[in-house]
Design an enzyme around this catalytic site. Structure first.
Site, mmCIF file in Angstrom:
data_model
loop_
_atom_site.group_PDB
_atom_site.id
_atom_site.type_symbol
_atom_site.label_atom_id
_atom_site.label_comp_id
_atom_site.label_asym_id
_atom_site.label_seq_id
_atom_site.Cartn_x
_atom_site.Cartn_y
_atom_site.Cartn_z
ATOM 1 N N CYS A 33 0.815 -1.216 0.000
ATOM 2 C CA CYS A 33 0.000 0.000 0.000
ATOM 3 C C CYS A 33 0.848 1.264 0.000
ATOM 4 C CB CYS A 33 -0.922 0.006 1.209
ATOM 5 S SG CYS A 33 -0.010 -0.036 2.749
ATOM 6 N N CYS A 103 -1.079 -5.161 6.902
ATOM 7 C CA CYS A 103 -0.840 -3.928 7.663
ATOM 8 C C CYS A 103 -0.088 -4.222 8.967
ATOM 9 C CB CYS A 103 -2.151 -3.236 7.990
ATOM 10 S SG CYS A 103 -3.247 -3.065 6.578
HETATM 11 FE FE1 FES Z 1 -1.366 0.355 4.303
HETATM 12 FE FE2 FES Z 1 -2.883 -0.816 6.054
HETATM 13 S S1 FES Z 1 -3.419 -0.271 4.058
HETATM 14 S S2 FES Z 1 -0.857 -0.218 6.281
#
Ligand code: FES
Length: 145
Positions: A33, A103
């Site tokens: 992400c 995450c």
């Molecule tokens: Fe990036 Fe959770 S979506 S750390």
């Protein structure tokens, strides 16, 4: 979708902040992400983690897992802290939705990167600890040789 414990740590994250002159600091990015996490450790002469702080550009699940992870490593020795895996953190939070498990890796990796930084500075070895792949701390580049 989220357990009560996750929501609690998300709403009231523990150990958020920065630290001056940490014994170890690690910054990692999440490849999935692009979020970033930094962990600061204050470690005493007996290799016990006295204090820990984190700062993140991560999502709510990253905040909650880091909050829990920092609570779990506080008071532990650097060796014991190696047992605080993302799995242990997820269990302590009564689980995370599968899409959010990545995450929780941010906290584990950032703690490992901070432990690595500490071990490097002290010239010690922490069993099972490997050089972090993704430490992106600015200091790291300056120290490179
Ligand atoms: Fe990036 Fe959770 S979506 S750390």
């Amino acid at each position: 979708m989220y357990t009560e414990k996750v929501m609690d740590h998300f709403r009231h994250p523990r150990n958020v902040g920065e630290m001056e002159n940490p014994s170890g600091m690690g910054t990692v990015g999440n490849a999935k992400c692009g979020d970033i996490m930094r962990i600061y450790l204050d470690i005493d002469d007996n290799q016990v983690i006295r204090d820990v702080k984190f700062k993140t550009f991560g999502c709510g699940a990253a905040v909650a897992t880091s909050s829990m992870a920092t609570e779990m490593v506080k008071g532990k020795t650097v060796q014991e802290a190696m047992e605080v895996t993302n799995k242990a953190v997820c269990e302590a939070l009564d689980g995370l939705p599968p899409v959010k498990v990545h995450c929780s890796l941010l906290a584990e990796e950032a703690i490992h990167a901070a432990l690595w930084d500490y071990a490097q500075k002290r010239g010690i070895t922490i069993q099972g600890l490997e050089k972090p792949k993704s430490d992106i701390g600015e200091e790291e580049t300056e120290e490179e040789y």
